[in-house]
Design a protein around this motif. Structure first.
Motif, PDB file in Angstrom:
ATOM      1  N   TYR A 270      -2.411   2.840  -4.929  1.00 57.92           N
ATOM      2  CA  TYR A 270      -2.109   2.195  -3.649  1.00 57.92           C
ATOM      3  C   TYR A 270      -0.683   1.629  -3.611  1.00 57.92           C
ATOM      4  O   TYR A 270      -0.369   0.790  -2.775  1.00 57.92           O
ATOM      5  CB  TYR A 270      -3.118   1.073  -3.372  1.00 57.92           C
ATOM      6  N   LYS A 271       0.146   2.124  -4.510  1.00 58.78           N
ATOM      7  CA  LYS A 271       1.528   1.649  -4.590  1.00 58.78           C
ATOM      8  C   LYS A 271       2.270   1.883  -3.273  1.00 58.78           C
ATOM      9  O   LYS A 271       3.010   1.014  -2.801  1.00 58.78           O
ATOM     10  CB  LYS A 271       2.239   2.368  -5.741  1.00 58.78           C
ATOM     11  N   GLN A 272       2.069   3.057  -2.664  1.00 60.26           N
ATOM     12  CA  GLN A 272       2.736   3.369  -1.401  1.00 60.26           C
ATOM     13  C   GLN A 272       2.228   2.484  -0.271  1.00 60.26           C
ATOM     14  O   GLN A 272       2.990   2.103   0.622  1.00 60.26           O
ATOM     15  CB  GLN A 272       2.527   4.852  -1.047  1.00 60.26           C
ATOM     16  N   ALA A 273       0.957   2.160  -0.300  1.00 50.47           N
ATOM     17  CA  ALA A 273       0.390   1.290   0.728  1.00 50.47           C
ATOM     18  C   ALA A 273       1.020  -0.097   0.663  1.00 50.47           C
ATOM     19  O   ALA A 273       1.409  -0.670   1.687  1.00 50.47           O
ATOM     20  CB  ALA A 273      -1.127   1.202   0.562  1.00 50.47           C
ATOM     21  N   VAL A 274       1.148  -0.634  -0.537  1.00 49.46           N
ATOM     22  CA  VAL A 274       1.755  -1.959  -0.719  1.00 49.46           C
ATOM     23  C   VAL A 274       3.219  -1.928  -0.280  1.00 49.46           C
ATOM     24  O   VAL A 274       3.720  -2.874   0.331  1.00 49.46           O
ATOM     25  CB  VAL A 274       1.636  -2.416  -2.190  1.00 49.46           C
ATOM     26  N   ALA A 275       3.891  -0.828  -0.575  1.00 44.26           N
ATOM     27  CA  ALA A 275       5.306  -0.705  -0.209  1.00 44.26           C
ATOM     28  C   ALA A 275       5.498  -0.718   1.311  1.00 44.26           C
ATOM     29  O   ALA A 275       6.554  -1.116   1.803  1.00 44.26           O
ATOM     30  CB  ALA A 275       5.888   0.577  -0.803  1.00 44.26           C
ATOM     31  N   HIS A 276       4.485  -0.276   2.066  1.00 42.52           N
ATOM     32  CA  HIS A 276       4.572  -0.236   3.527  1.00 42.52           C
ATOM     33  C   HIS A 276       3.618  -1.255   4.167  1.00 42.52           C
ATOM     34  O   HIS A 276       3.173  -1.072   5.301  1.00 42.52           O
ATOM     35  CB  HIS A 276       4.238   1.164   4.041  1.00 42.52           C
ATOM     36  N   ALA A 277       3.337  -2.320   3.441  1.00 42.87           N
ATOM     37  CA  ALA A 277       2.345  -3.293   3.907  1.00 42.87           C
ATOM     38  C   ALA A 277       2.704  -3.945   5.231  1.00 42.87           C
ATOM     39  O   ALA A 277       1.825  -4.363   5.987  1.00 42.87           O
ATOM     40  CB  ALA A 277       2.126  -4.367   2.842  1.00 42.87           C
ATOM     41  N   GLN A 278       3.974  -4.038   5.554  1.00 45.23           N
ATOM     42  CA  GLN A 278       4.397  -4.695   6.788  1.00 45.23           C
ATOM     43  C   GLN A 278       4.414  -3.743   7.983  1.00 45.23           C
ATOM     44  O   GLN A 278       4.702  -4.158   9.105  1.00 45.23           O
ATOM     45  CB  GLN A 278       5.775  -5.338   6.597  1.00 45.23           C
ATOM     46  N   ASP A 279       4.104  -2.478   7.747  1.00 38.71           N
ATOM     47  CA  ASP A 279       3.961  -1.496   8.819  1.00 38.71           C
ATOM     48  C   ASP A 279       2.506  -1.035   8.788  1.00 38.71           C
ATOM     49  O   ASP A 279       2.117  -0.211   7.961  1.00 38.71           O
ATOM     50  CB  ASP A 279       4.904  -0.313   8.596  1.00 38.71           C
ATOM     51  N   LYS A 282       1.697   2.829   8.676  1.00 33.31           N
ATOM     52  CA  LYS A 282       1.993   3.479   7.397  1.00 33.31           C
ATOM     53  C   LYS A 282       1.078   2.957   6.287  1.00 33.31           C
ATOM     54  O   LYS A 282       0.687   3.703   5.388  1.00 33.31           O
ATOM     55  CB  LYS A 282       3.459   3.245   7.028  1.00 33.31           C
ATOM     56  N   TYR A 283       0.745   1.666   6.363  1.00 35.41           N
ATOM     57  CA  TYR A 283      -0.125   1.057   5.352  1.00 35.41           C
ATOM     58  C   TYR A 283      -1.510   1.713   5.357  1.00 35.41           C
ATOM     59  O   TYR A 283      -2.002   2.159   4.309  1.00 35.41           O
ATOM     60  CB  TYR A 283      -0.249  -0.433   5.630  1.00 35.41           C
ATOM     61  N   THR A 284      -2.122   1.796   6.537  1.00 35.30           N
ATOM     62  CA  THR A 284      -3.467   2.373   6.625  1.00 35.30           C
ATOM     63  C   THR A 284      -3.466   3.860   6.299  1.00 35.30           C
ATOM     64  O   THR A 284      -4.407   4.366   5.687  1.00 35.30           O
ATOM     65  CB  THR A 284      -4.061   2.135   8.017  1.00 35.30           C
ATOM     66  N   GLN A 285      -2.410   4.566   6.701  1.00 34.96           N
ATOM     67  CA  GLN A 285      -2.336   5.990   6.383  1.00 34.96           C
ATOM     68  C   GLN A 285      -2.176   6.201   4.883  1.00 34.96           C
ATOM     69  O   GLN A 285      -2.756   7.131   4.308  1.00 34.96           O
ATOM     70  CB  GLN A 285      -1.165   6.638   7.124  1.00 34.96           C
ATOM     71  N   ALA A 286      -1.402   5.326   4.239  1.00 34.85           N
ATOM     72  CA  ALA A 286      -1.227   5.409   2.785  1.00 34.85           C
ATOM     73  C   ALA A 286      -2.546   5.143   2.065  1.00 34.85           C
ATOM     74  O   ALA A 286      -2.848   5.760   1.045  1.00 34.85           O
ATOM     75  CB  ALA A 286      -0.153   4.429   2.323  1.00 34.85           C
ATOM     76  N   LEU A 287      -3.351   4.213   2.600  1.00 38.91           N
ATOM     77  CA  LEU A 287      -4.673   3.963   2.020  1.00 38.91           C
ATOM     78  C   LEU A 287      -5.535   5.213   2.093  1.00 38.91           C
ATOM     79  O   LEU A 287      -6.195   5.588   1.120  1.00 38.91           O
ATOM     80  CB  LEU A 287      -5.371   2.815   2.759  1.00 38.91           C
ATOM     81  N   GLN A 288      -5.531   5.850   3.248  1.00 40.75           N
ATOM     82  CA  GLN A 288      -6.324   7.068   3.423  1.00 40.75           C
ATOM     83  C   GLN A 288      -5.819   8.178   2.513  1.00 40.75           C
ATOM     84  O   GLN A 288      -6.611   8.865   1.857  1.00 40.75           O
ATOM     85  CB  GLN A 288      -6.283   7.524   4.880  1.00 40.75           C
ATOM     86  N   ASP A 289      -4.499   8.362   2.459  1.00 37.21           N
ATOM     87  CA  ASP A 289      -3.920   9.411   1.617  1.00 37.21           C
ATOM     88  C   ASP A 289      -4.236   9.192   0.143  1.00 37.21           C
ATOM     89  O   ASP A 289      -4.352  10.154  -0.628  1.00 37.21           O
ATOM     90  CB  ASP A 289      -2.403   9.472   1.818  1.00 37.21           C
ATOM     91  N   ALA A 290      -4.360   7.927  -0.250  1.00 38.55           N
ATOM     92  CA  ALA A 290      -4.645   7.612  -1.656  1.00 38.55           C
ATOM     93  C   ALA A 290      -6.121   7.737  -1.988  1.00 38.55           C
ATOM     94  O   ALA A 290      -6.514   7.593  -3.148  1.00 38.55           O
ATOM     95  CB  ALA A 290      -4.161   6.198  -1.973  1.00 38.55           C
ATOM     96  N   GLY A 291      -6.942   8.001  -0.963  1.00 38.68           N
ATOM     97  CA  GLY A 291      -8.368   8.206  -1.214  1.00 38.68           C
ATOM     98  C   GLY A 291      -9.226   6.969  -1.089  1.00 38.68           C
ATOM     99  O   GLY A 291     -10.319   6.922  -1.659  1.00 38.68           O
ATOM    100  N   THR A 294     -13.301   8.509   2.418  1.00 40.80           N
ATOM    101  CA  THR A 294     -13.382   9.958   2.604  1.00 40.80           C
ATOM    102  C   THR A 294     -13.371  10.348   4.084  1.00 40.80           C
ATOM    103  O   THR A 294     -13.254  11.525   4.409  1.00 40.80           O
ATOM    104  CB  THR A 294     -14.668  10.513   1.957  1.00 40.80           C
ATOM    105  N   ASP A 295     -13.505   9.379   4.963  1.00 41.27           N
ATOM    106  CA  ASP A 295     -13.494   9.648   6.401  1.00 41.27           C
ATOM    107  C   ASP A 295     -12.103  10.136   6.812  1.00 41.27           C
ATOM    108  O   ASP A 295     -11.119   9.406   6.670  1.00 41.27           O
ATOM    109  CB  ASP A 295     -13.850   8.367   7.162  1.00 41.27           C
ATOM    110  N   PRO A 296     -11.979  11.362   7.363  1.00 40.42           N
ATOM    111  CA  PRO A 296     -10.657  11.879   7.748  1.00 40.42           C
ATOM    112  C   PRO A 296     -10.025  11.123   8.907  1.00 40.42           C
ATOM    113  O   PRO A 296      -8.841  11.259   9.171  1.00 40.42           O
ATOM    114  CB  PRO A 296     -10.951  13.335   8.128  1.00 40.42           C
ATOM    115  N   GLU A 297     -10.813  10.289   9.607  1.00 38.70           N
ATOM    116  CA  GLU A 297     -10.287   9.505  10.726  1.00 38.70           C
ATOM    117  C   GLU A 297     -10.131   8.034  10.357  1.00 38.70           C
ATOM    118  O   GLU A 297      -9.954   7.193  11.239  1.00 38.70           O
ATOM    119  CB  GLU A 297     -11.232   9.634  11.927  1.00 38.70           C
ATOM    120  N   TYR A 298     -10.180   7.732   9.070  1.00 36.13           N
ATOM    121  CA  TYR A 298     -10.204   6.334   8.618  1.00 36.13           C
ATOM    122  C   TYR A 298      -8.998   5.534   9.111  1.00 36.13           C
ATOM    123  O   TYR A 298      -9.142   4.467   9.714  1.00 36.13           O
ATOM    124  CB  TYR A 298     -10.267   6.299   7.093  1.00 36.13           C
ATOM    125  N   ALA A 299      -7.806   6.040   8.897  1.00 35.49           N
ATOM    126  CA  ALA A 299      -6.591   5.324   9.307  1.00 35.49           C
ATOM    127  C   ALA A 299      -6.545   5.156  10.821  1.00 35.49           C
ATOM    128  O   ALA A 299      -6.178   4.083  11.325  1.00 35.49           O
ATOM    129  CB  ALA A 299      -5.349   6.068   8.817  1.00 35.49           C
TER     130      ALA A 299
END
Length: 316
Positions: A270-279, A282-291, A294-299
């Motif tokens: 989740y390093k990328q998510a933390v790096a974009h925490a203020q956006d 990008k934060y939620t998409q990074a969470l989804q990308d990191a797994g 499993t919901d493809p619409e999660y972000a």
């Protein structure tokens, strides 16, 4: 005699250069002749075959000798006429089967063929996507509701009286965690709302006490605390599947919130998510990308709550 006359008109119409015969076919359509549907379908297939032949001829022309007498405009003119008639003759003797499919689809002659009017979307992809999202949400609801009934090792039940109670209760904890780990408090609450249905489907232990698990964090091998085993909805591509899983159980909301912040901040994936925490996007998409889920619409679901009037009215 009427039947023979109609058949003769249709047979003549197969000559693509006989405009008078085409007009006779139009008259047959106007008179309600059912046999004309087959002929119209065959001519549609003939047009399709003719387009294929034309494309093939173009490829051949690109390699042809310009000085050859067989490459003159006059030869091409008669060749194209021949191809048009060839396409009509091919489709009248079985062809590619496209005409038969058209007849079955439009003629309502077989129950196995659904009318085109009931399946056509007019290219409206948004309506197709909306339908898929609604089916997914319905499947999720079914799992959540079923887990709130009957006797199970753990269930999902309401923990808050309303969305307003949900937000006002979690806000101070979310702000504290956001400051501690450099996250966005509003994004944290939006994610919790998606995971628990605004606090209406929180995992409860077998004794009825709440697990306070607001983020669907599972009890992996590193977790040494209490666990609650409950059914959950996982996605295999876009297909939801019901599975059993063990989730972390906390003693309080403060403990649950802090563990979420620590979980996100310390996990390398989740390093990328933390790096974009203020956006938040990008934060939620990074969470989804990191797994994270499993919901493809999660972000998209989290951001829908994040921008909702309900959350913005309670937490600007």
């Amino acid at each position: 005699m009427d039947g023979l006359g109609s058949k003769s008109q249709l047979d003549m119409a197969r000559n693509v250069h006989d405009l008078g015969s085409i007009n006779k076919m139009r008259e047959a359509i106007a008179s309600g002749d059912e046999d004309v549907l087959q002929e119209a379908a065959q001519q549609f297939e003939a047009i399709f075959v003719q387009m294929m032949l034309k494309s093939m001829r173009k490829a051949q022309d690109a390699l042809a000798d310009e000085n050859s007498p067989f490459n003159s405009e006059q030869v091409k003119f008669y060749r194209d006429m021949h191809d048009q008639q060839l396409a009509a003759d091919l489709t009248s003797n079985g062809g590619m089967g496209l005409a038969d499919i058209i007849v079955k689809q439009m003629g309502h002659s077989e129950d196995s063929y659904q009318p085109a009017s009931t399946i056509r979307s007019d290219g409206n992809l948004s309506s197709l996507n909306r339908g898929r999202v609604e089916q997914t949400e319905h499947a999720q609801e079914s799992v959540l509701v079923s887990e709130s009934k009957g006797t199970r090792a753990a269930i999902k039940d309401s923990m808050f009286e309303s969305p307003e109670d949900f937000v006002s209760t979690l806000q101070p904890y979310a702000q504290e965690v956001a400051e501690k780990y450099g996250l966005d408090a509003k994004a944290i609450i939006a994610q919790a709302a998606v995971e628990t249905g605004w606090g209406q489907f929180v995992i409860h232990n077998s004794d009825g006490t709440s697990s306070h698990n607001l983020f669907g964090i599972k009890a992996n091998s590193q977790w040494q605390g209490d666990q609650a085993v409950v059914s959950t909805l996982e996605f295999n591509g876009h297909i939801p599947e019901k599975q059993k899983a063990a989730f972390r159980s906390y003693s309080s909301l403060a403990h649950a919130m802090d563990d979420y912040g620590k979980f996100i901040a310390t996990q390398p994936r989740y390093k990328q998510a933390v790096a974009h925490a203020q956006d938040a996007g990008k934060y939620t998409q990074a969470l989804q990308d990191a797994g994270y889920a499993t919901d493809p619409e999660y972000a998209n679901k989290i951001m829908s709550v994040y921008h909702s009037d309900r959350l913005n009215g309670l937490m600007p």
